[in-house]
Design an enzyme around this catalytic site. Structure first.
Site, PDB file in Angstrom:
ATOM      1  N   ASP A   1       0.808  -1.220   0.000  1.00 14.49           N
ATOM      2  CA  ASP A   1       0.000   0.000   0.000  1.00 14.49           C
ATOM      3  C   ASP A   1       0.840   1.269   0.000  1.00 14.49           C
ATOM      4  O   ASP A   1       2.059   1.234   0.189  1.00 14.49           O
ATOM      5  CB  ASP A   1      -0.977  -0.004   1.197  1.00 14.49           C
ATOM      6  CG  ASP A   1      -0.348  -0.538   2.483  1.00 14.49           C
ATOM      7  OD1 ASP A   1       0.901  -0.544   2.572  1.00 14.49           O
ATOM      8  OD2 ASP A   1      -1.092  -0.948   3.380  1.00 14.49           O
TER       9      ASP A   1
ATOM     10  N   ASN B   1      -8.158  -3.225  14.386  1.00 14.83           N
ATOM     11  CA  ASN B   1      -9.527  -3.525  13.935  1.00 14.83           C
ATOM     12  C   ASN B   1      -9.564  -4.674  12.918  1.00 14.83           C
ATOM     13  O   ASN B   1     -10.567  -4.916  12.275  1.00 14.83           O
ATOM     14  CB  ASN B   1     -10.183  -2.272  13.330  1.00 14.83           C
ATOM     15  CG  ASN B   1      -9.445  -1.755  12.100  1.00 14.83           C
ATOM     16  OD1 ASN B   1      -8.483  -2.376  11.640  1.00 14.83           O
ATOM     17  ND2 ASN B   1      -9.896  -0.640  11.557  1.00 14.83           N
TER      18      ASN B   1
ATOM     19  N   HIS C   1      -7.705  -4.897  10.186  1.00 17.72           N
ATOM     20  CA  HIS C   1      -7.388  -4.598   8.774  1.00 17.72           C
ATOM     21  C   HIS C   1      -6.087  -5.273   8.363  1.00 17.72           C
ATOM     22  O   HIS C   1      -5.193  -5.481   9.181  1.00 17.72           O
ATOM     23  CB  HIS C   1      -7.382  -3.083   8.484  1.00 17.72           C
ATOM     24  CG  HIS C   1      -6.226  -2.316   9.042  1.00 17.72           C
ATOM     25  ND1 HIS C   1      -6.388  -1.179   9.816  1.00 17.72           N
ATOM     26  CD2 HIS C   1      -4.884  -2.482   8.933  1.00 17.72           C
ATOM     27  CE1 HIS C   1      -5.205  -0.692  10.139  1.00 17.72           C
ATOM     28  NE2 HIS C   1      -4.274  -1.476   9.626  1.00 17.72           N
TER      29      HIS C   1
ATOM     30  N   GLU D   1     -10.012  -1.974   5.247  1.00 22.21           N
ATOM     31  CA  GLU D   1     -10.681  -1.678   6.503  1.00 22.21           C
ATOM     32  C   GLU D   1     -11.935  -2.548   6.655  1.00 22.21           C
ATOM     33  O   GLU D   1     -12.446  -3.088   5.663  1.00 22.21           O
ATOM     34  CB  GLU D   1     -11.089  -0.198   6.518  1.00 22.21           C
ATOM     35  CG  GLU D   1      -9.916   0.765   6.427  1.00 22.21           C
ATOM     36  CD  GLU D   1      -9.158   0.925   7.742  1.00 22.21           C
ATOM     37  OE1 GLU D   1      -9.268   0.053   8.627  1.00 22.21           O
ATOM     38  OE2 GLU D   1      -8.446   1.944   7.868  1.00 22.21           O
TER      39      GLU D   1
HETATM   40  C1  F6R Z   1       1.223  -1.607   6.268  1.00 18.32           C
HETATM   41  C2  F6R Z   1      -0.129  -2.125   6.322  1.00 18.32           C
HETATM   42  C3  F6R Z   1      -0.950  -2.140   7.576  1.00 18.32           C
HETATM   43  C4  F6R Z   1      -0.156  -2.474   8.833  1.00 18.32           C
HETATM   44  C5  F6R Z   1      -1.066  -2.440  10.053  1.00 18.32           C
HETATM   45  C6  F6R Z   1      -0.300  -2.689  11.337  1.00 18.32           C
HETATM   46  O1  F6R Z   1       1.760  -1.744   4.956  1.00 18.32           O
HETATM   47  O2  F6R Z   1      -0.607  -2.536   5.319  1.00 18.32           O
HETATM   48  O3  F6R Z   1      -1.993  -3.070   7.427  1.00 18.32           O
HETATM   49  O4  F6R Z   1       0.417  -3.743   8.699  1.00 18.32           O
HETATM   50  O5  F6R Z   1      -1.668  -1.180  10.134  1.00 18.32           O
HETATM   51  O6  F6R Z   1       0.596  -1.627  11.542  1.00 18.32           O
HETATM   52  P1  F6R Z   1       1.701  -1.679  12.660  1.00 18.32           P
HETATM   53  O7  F6R Z   1       2.679  -2.708  12.280  1.00 18.32           O
HETATM   54  O8  F6R Z   1       2.324  -0.286  12.643  1.00 18.32           O
HETATM   55  O9  F6R Z   1       1.020  -1.975  13.955  1.00 18.32           O
END
Ligand code: F6R
Length: 243
Positions: free
Chosen positions: A67, A136, A138, A143
Site C-alpha cells: 500500500d 480492527n 485490517h 478496513e
Molecule cells: C502496512 C499495512 C498495515 C499495517 C497495520 C499494522 O503496509 O498494510 O496493514 O500492517 O496497520 O501496523 P503496525 O505494524 O504499525 O502496527
C-alpha cells in the site's frame, strides 16, 4: 493456519527474518510482498544484519508493497516509498527497478490500481506476502466492511487507522485520508502469507482471528481462513488473550 509463538518482539523479528531469508535462498528471483508499519521494522533490521554478515543476495528478488498513502510525494518523509527505502531497500543489493509500490500521487488513481494489478501479474504473482494486522483486523489498508473480491483499489482510511498512524505525523490532520492498497483478493492470490503480530494492542485481533474460522467482512483478517498457506508469527503479548 500455522502459529509460531515468539517470546517477544526481538524473537519475532528474528524468526520472521529467518523465514524470509530461507525463502530467498531457495528461490533467488522470489516475488516478496512487503508491508510497512512498526511491526516489520525489526524483521527488516534482521534481514539487513544477515545481508551484512552473511551476504544473502537480493539481486534477483522482486518486491511489491501492499500500500501507499494518496497525496504524499514519493520523497515525503512519511510516504511508504520513503519508509521502504530507509528501512530496507537502501541497505540491500535489491535493484531499484525490481522494487515496486503503488503510486499514491498518480493523476488517475483507478488507472494506477489497474497498472499495479497488471504489474503483479506480470511478475508471476506474489510468492510470499508479509502482513501486519490492524487493531480492527485490517490487513493492508483493507478496513472493516471492505468486500473481499477486490484487487488494488483506493480506500478511505478509518479514523481509528488514521489515529494509530498519527504517531508518524505531527497530528492526525496530517495523516492522509485515503490510500491505495492491494485488496483482499490480491492478498489471497499470493502463494504464501506470513502475518506478524506483536504486543498487547494486537491481542484482541489475534484472539478473534484464531478463536473461530468465521469469515466476516467486518474483520478483514478473517479472509485469511480462505487461504491454505498462512503462517502467523506472534509474540506472547499478542497471543495473551488467545492462549
Ligand atoms: C502496512 C499495512 C498495515 C499495517 C497495520 C499494522 O503496509 O498494510 O496493514 O500492517 O496497520 O501496523 P503496525 O505494524 O504499525 O502496527
Amino acid at each position: 493456519m500455522k502459529i509460531i509463538e515468539a517470546q517477544d518482539y526481538g524473537d519475532l523479528s528474528l524468526k520472521a527474518a529467518q523465514y524470509v531469508i530461507a525463502k530467498v535462498k531457495e528461490k533467488s528471483n522470489i516475488v516478496l510482498g512487503l508491508a510497512t508499519g512498526s511491526t516489520p521494522e525489526g524483521t527488516y533490521k534482521e534481514i539487513i544484519r544477515d545481508f551484512n554478515d552473511h551476504h544473502t543476495s537480493y539481486r534477483y528478488v522482486r518486491s511489491v508493497n501492499l500500500d501507499e498513502y494518496v497525496g504524499l510525494s514519493k520523497d515525503h518523509p512519511n510516504s511508504y516509498h520513503t519508509y521502504m527505502f530507509e528501512n530496507l531497500f537502501r541497505h540491500l543489493d535489491l535493484p531499484e527497478d525490481q522494487r515496486f509500490l503503488p503510486d499514491g500521487n498518480a493523476e488517475d488513481l483507478e488507472d494506477e490500481c489497474r497498472r499495479y494489478d497488471r504489474l503483479i501479474q506480470s511478475l508471476g504473482g506474489v510468492d510470499l506476502q508479509l502482513l501486519g494486522i490492524g487493531q480492527n483486523g485490517h490487513i493492508g489498508f483493507n478496513e472493516p466492511g471492505t468486500t473481499f473480491d477486490q484487487r488494488t483499489h483506493t480506500v478511505a482510511l478509518t479514523r481509528s487507522t488514521r489515529k494509530a498512524n498519527a504517531r508518524f505525523f505531527n497530528s492526525i490532520n496530517e495523516v492522509p485520508a485515503h490510500a491505495l492498497t492491494m485488496g483482499i483478493r490480491s492478498i489471497l492470490d499470493s502463494k504464501e502469507i506470513l502475518l506478524l503480530a506483536s504486543g498487547k494492542s494486537k491481542a484482541e485481533a489475534i484472539d478473534r482471528l484464531l478463536r473461530n474460522q468465521k469469515i466476516d467482512q467486518d474483520f478483514p483478517a478473517s479472509s485469511l481462513h480462505k487461504h491454505s498457506n498462512v503462517i502467523i508469527i506472534a509474540d506472547r503479548d499478542a497471543l495473551s488473550i488467545a492462549d
